[in-house]
Design an enzyme around this catalytic site. Structure first.
Site, PDB file in Angstrom:
ATOM      1  N   HIS A 292       0.863  -1.180   0.000  1.00  8.59           N
ATOM      2  CA  HIS A 292       0.000   0.000   0.000  1.00  8.59           C
ATOM      3  C   HIS A 292       0.899   1.230   0.000  1.00  8.59           C
ATOM      4  O   HIS A 292       1.675   1.442   0.933  1.00  8.59           O
ATOM      5  CB  HIS A 292      -0.887  -0.029   1.253  1.00  8.59           C
ATOM      6  CG  HIS A 292      -1.843   1.108   1.370  1.00  8.59           C
ATOM      7  ND1 HIS A 292      -3.185   0.985   1.104  1.00  8.59           N
ATOM      8  CD2 HIS A 292      -1.659   2.407   1.731  1.00  8.59           C
ATOM      9  CE1 HIS A 292      -3.787   2.138   1.302  1.00  8.59           C
ATOM     10  NE2 HIS A 292      -2.878   3.015   1.690  1.00  8.59           N
ATOM     11  N   HIS A 335      -0.509   2.941  11.581  1.00  6.83           N
ATOM     12  CA  HIS A 335       0.712   3.741  11.629  1.00  6.83           C
ATOM     13  C   HIS A 335       0.645   4.826  12.687  1.00  6.83           C
ATOM     14  O   HIS A 335      -0.416   5.196  13.174  1.00  6.83           O
ATOM     15  CB  HIS A 335       1.021   4.353  10.260  1.00  6.83           C
ATOM     16  CG  HIS A 335       0.013   5.354   9.777  1.00  6.83           C
ATOM     17  ND1 HIS A 335      -1.259   5.014   9.392  1.00  6.83           N
ATOM     18  CD2 HIS A 335       0.093   6.702   9.606  1.00  6.83           C
ATOM     19  CE1 HIS A 335      -1.929   6.073   9.000  1.00  6.83           C
ATOM     20  NE2 HIS A 335      -1.133   7.126   9.126  1.00  6.83           N
ATOM     21  N   GLU A 341      -2.783  14.583  11.095  1.00  8.84           N
ATOM     22  CA  GLU A 341      -3.685  14.221  10.002  1.00  8.84           C
ATOM     23  C   GLU A 341      -5.128  14.588  10.364  1.00  8.84           C
ATOM     24  O   GLU A 341      -5.730  13.986  11.251  1.00  8.84           O
ATOM     25  CB  GLU A 341      -3.597  12.722   9.712  1.00  8.84           C
ATOM     26  CG  GLU A 341      -2.207  12.252   9.316  1.00  8.84           C
ATOM     27  CD  GLU A 341      -2.149  10.750   9.092  1.00  8.84           C
ATOM     28  OE1 GLU A 341      -3.224  10.128   8.946  1.00  8.84           O
ATOM     29  OE2 GLU A 341      -1.039  10.200   9.073  1.00  8.84           O
ATOM     30  N   TYR A 350     -15.962   6.226   3.426  1.00  7.30           N
ATOM     31  CA  TYR A 350     -14.520   5.998   3.407  1.00  7.30           C
ATOM     32  C   TYR A 350     -14.222   4.531   3.704  1.00  7.30           C
ATOM     33  O   TYR A 350     -14.728   3.963   4.684  1.00  7.30           O
ATOM     34  CB  TYR A 350     -13.851   6.903   4.424  1.00  7.30           C
ATOM     35  CG  TYR A 350     -12.347   6.760   4.499  1.00  7.30           C
ATOM     36  CD1 TYR A 350     -11.554   6.922   3.368  1.00  7.30           C
ATOM     37  CD2 TYR A 350     -11.725   6.450   5.708  1.00  7.30           C
ATOM     38  CE1 TYR A 350     -10.174   6.788   3.436  1.00  7.30           C
ATOM     39  CE2 TYR A 350     -10.349   6.324   5.789  1.00  7.30           C
ATOM     40  CZ  TYR A 350      -9.573   6.489   4.644  1.00  7.30           C
ATOM     41  OH  TYR A 350      -8.218   6.355   4.702  1.00  7.30           O
ATOM     42  N   HIS A 365      -6.047  12.746  13.823  1.00  3.05           N
ATOM     43  CA  HIS A 365      -5.081  11.838  14.419  1.00  3.05           C
ATOM     44  C   HIS A 365      -3.805  12.639  14.611  1.00  3.05           C
ATOM     45  O   HIS A 365      -3.123  12.993  13.650  1.00  3.05           O
ATOM     46  CB  HIS A 365      -4.876  10.614  13.531  1.00  3.05           C
ATOM     47  CG  HIS A 365      -6.137   9.838  13.329  1.00  3.05           C
ATOM     48  ND1 HIS A 365      -6.642   9.533  12.088  1.00  3.05           N
ATOM     49  CD2 HIS A 365      -7.023   9.333  14.225  1.00  3.05           C
ATOM     50  CE1 HIS A 365      -7.762   8.850  12.222  1.00  3.05           C
ATOM     51  NE2 HIS A 365      -8.012   8.728  13.508  1.00  3.05           N
ATOM     52  N   HIS A 371      -3.183   4.980  14.709  1.00  2.02           N
ATOM     53  CA  HIS A 371      -4.507   4.865  14.095  1.00  2.02           C
ATOM     54  C   HIS A 371      -4.410   3.963  12.873  1.00  2.02           C
ATOM     55  O   HIS A 371      -3.331   3.571  12.454  1.00  2.02           O
ATOM     56  CB  HIS A 371      -5.066   6.241  13.716  1.00  2.02           C
ATOM     57  CG  HIS A 371      -4.182   7.050  12.821  1.00  2.02           C
ATOM     58  ND1 HIS A 371      -3.039   7.676  13.259  1.00  2.02           N
ATOM     59  CD2 HIS A 371      -4.271   7.343  11.507  1.00  2.02           C
ATOM     60  CE1 HIS A 371      -2.461   8.315  12.265  1.00  2.02           C
ATOM     61  NE2 HIS A 371      -3.190   8.120  11.176  1.00  2.02           N
TER      62      HIS A 371
END
Length: 447
Positions: A292, A335, A341, A350, A365, A371
Site C-alpha cells: 500500500h 501507523h 492528520e 470511506y 489523528h 490509528h
C-alpha cells in the site's frame, strides 16, 4: 450569477484578463502609466516579497475604478464568535478524535453568512511570524450582503461539502461545487453567495502559498495537472452602496465601511490569482504489484516549509480508483506519524471506516497517535479474495496533513458537541491472531 472562468495555461504562470465591456483596459508596455485607460487606478497586489526569486515571485496588477485604500478606519468586528488563533484555550489532548457531521443552520434558523459561520477546529503557530496553520469549518445559511472579506494572515483553501458557493472576487466570479476546491490567496477580497444551508472545510496556511507537488520519479504526468486549474475572468460592478470590508488580521476580525463595491477591477494581469480545481480531474497513481503506497501519492496541493520534503500542509484526496495489489492488506496500514492528520469526507463512505466516519464530519489523528482501519475493515480486508476491484466509487475523502502539532479549540472539543466520545471503540474489537506454533513451523532451524 454567470460563472466566468478560464483554464490556466500553467499553474503559477502569468495571466491577464479584462472585462469585455472595456476593451484595451490593460495598459500596453508598462504596468503603471501616468494615466491608465478609462481613467482607472493601477494597484499592485503582492503575495511575496518584491525581491523573491523570479520563479517564486507572486504579484498581480489590478486596474480598478477606485483604489482599495478608499475606506473608513478598521474597527474590531464581532462577526465570527468561534474564529480563533488561541491554541491554549484548553489543555492538549493526544487522543484519536472523530466528529459527527457538524450542525448546519437551516433555512428556518436566523441568517448566518460565510464570515459569521466560520468555526476554528484546530491549529498551531502564529500568523504574526508567518508560521503555522488553522483548520476551520464554515456552517452558514445566508449570503454575504454588501460585505467582502480578505485574509491578511494567509491563504484559504476552501473545500465545499454541502451546497455550492458562488464567489465574487476582485478578479472575477467563480462557482465552486462540492467535489471542487478553490484557493483564495492572502489579501484577496471576496464575497460568498449561498443558495441554502452550506457546510465545508477550510485549510488556512500562514507560511507560504499552495503549489503543485514535485513529481520526482513519477515523471512529467500525473496527480493534478496544471492545465486543469481555473481562474476567474475579469468582471466589475460600478455600484455606489454602503459596503463593509472585513479584514482577518492576526486571528481577529476587523470591519471598515466604504461607499462603493470593492469588486470594481476592470482588468488585471499577473500570477497571483484565486483559482479552483475539480477533484474528478485528479490523475491517480497507485501500486500495480504489492503493498500500500504512502498517501503522499494523492497530494493535490502542498504548502512547503523551509525544510526540504516537509510540508507546512498538504491537501490530499482519496478518490475513486482501481485496487489491484497482490499479497497485500489493501486498506491504509496501521501507523504512527510525525505529521498531524485531519480528515474530512465530502461524500460517500470511506473504505477504512465505512460506518462511523460520515460526510460533513471529520477526524484528527495527532502527531504520533496510532490509528488505522477499524476492526471490521481489518477482518474483511485480511480475508478478502484479492482481485482487481474498484474502490471509493461515489466517495471523496480528503486529508489536511501538517508538520505542525495541532491544538484543538474549545469549540472543537466541547462547544460544538459533535465529538464522538466512542470513537476509540472502533479498534477495541481487534483480536490477537498470534500463533506461535504456526509461525514456529516455518522458522529456519538453528544449529
Amino acid at each position: 450569477m454567470k460563472d466566468e472562468l478560464k483554464y490556466l495555461t500553467g499553474f503559477g504562470s502569468e495571466f491577464s484578463s479584462e472585462d469585455e465591456r472595456c476593451p484595451n483596459a490593460l495598459p500596453v508596455g508598462q504596468n503603471n502609466p501616468q494615466k491608465c485607460p478609462y481613467g482607472l487606478y493601477a494597484e499592485q497586489l503582492s503575495g511575496t516579497a518584491f525581491t523573491a526569486p523570479r520563479l517564486e515571485n507572486k504579484r498581480s496588477w489590478l486596474y480598478r475604478i477606485r483604489p482599495s485604500a478608499l475606506h473608513e478606519p478598521f474597527v474590531p468586528a464581532n462577526e465570527a464568535t468561534y474564529l480563533t488563533h488561541n491554541w491554549d484555550e484548553i489543555p492538549p489532548n493526544p487522543n484519536q478524535m472523530r466528529w459527527k457531521p457538524f450542525d448546519v443552520p437551516t433555512r428556518q434558523d436566523p441568517a448566518v453568512d460565510f464570515v459569521q459561520g466560520l468555526h476554528t477546529v484546530c491549529g498551531a503557530g502564529d500568523a504574526r511570524v508567518r508560521s503555522g496553520i488553522a483548520i476551520h469549518v464554515y456552517l452558514c445559511n445566508a449570503s454575504m450582503r454588501d460585505k467582502a472579506l480578505y485574509n491578511a494572515d494567509g491563504d484559504f483553501l476552501i473545500v465545499p461539502q454541502l451546497g455550492a458557493l458562488q464567489i465574487t472576487t476582485e478578479f472575477g466570479k467563480m462557482r465552486v461545487e462540492p467535489n471542487e476546491i478553490c484557493v483564495i490567496q492572502q489579501g484577496m477580497r471576496f464575497s460568498i453567495t449561498v443558495l441554502g444551508p452550506s457546510r465545508g472545510y477550510i485549510l488556512e496556511v500562514f507560511d507560504n502559498h499552495f503549489q503543485l507537488p514535485n513529481l520526482g520519479p513519477i515523471g512529467a504526468n500525473g496527480l493534478a495537472n496544471p492545465r486543469d486549474f481555473m481562474t476567474p475572468v475579469a468582471w466589475f460592478e460600478e455600484r455606489e452602496a454602503p459596503f463593509t470590508i472585513i479584514c482577518k488580521y492576526q486571528g481577529k476580525l476587523f470591519a471598515a465601511a466604504q461607499g462603493h463595491s470593492p469588486f470594481d477591477v476592470v482588468a488585471w494581469h499577473g500570477n497571483y490569482v484565486p483559482y479552483k480545481y475539480d477533484l474528478d480531474r485528479f490523475m491517480v497513481v497507485n501500486s500495480v504489484s504489492f503493498d500500500h503506497c504512502d498517501p503522499s501519492i494523492f497530494t493535490v496541493l502542498t504548502c512547503p516549509s523551509n525544510k526540504p520534503g516537509t510540508a507546512v500542509a498538504d491537501f490530499v484526496i482519496f478518490p475513486p480508483r482501481w485496487s489491484v495489489q497482490e499479497h497485500t492488506f489493501r486498506p491504509p496500514y496501521y501507523h504512527r506519524n510525525c505529521m498531524s492528520e485531519f480528515m474530512g469526507l465530502i461524500k460517500g463512505r470511506y473504505e477504512a471506516k465505512e460506518e462511523g466516519f460520515q460526510a460533513g464530519g471529520a477526524s484528527l489523528h495527532s502527531m504520533m497517535t496510532p490509528h488505522g482501519p477499524d476492526a471490521a475493515c481489518f477482518e474483511g480486508a485480511s480475508n478478502a479474495e484479492l482481485r482487481a476491484e474498484r474502490i471509493a466509487d461515489g466517495t471523496q475523502a480528503f486529508m489536511f496533513e501538517s508538520s505542525f502539532s495541532l491544538a484543538v479549540t474549545k469549540w472543537g472539543e466541547h462547544t460544538c458537541q459533535r465529538l464522538d466520545a466512542e470513537y476509540y471503540r472502533c479498534w477495541q474489537g481487534l483480536k490477537k491472531n498470534f500463533d506461535l506454533q504456526a509461525i514456529g513451523e516455518n522458522l529456519p532451524s538453528v544449529n
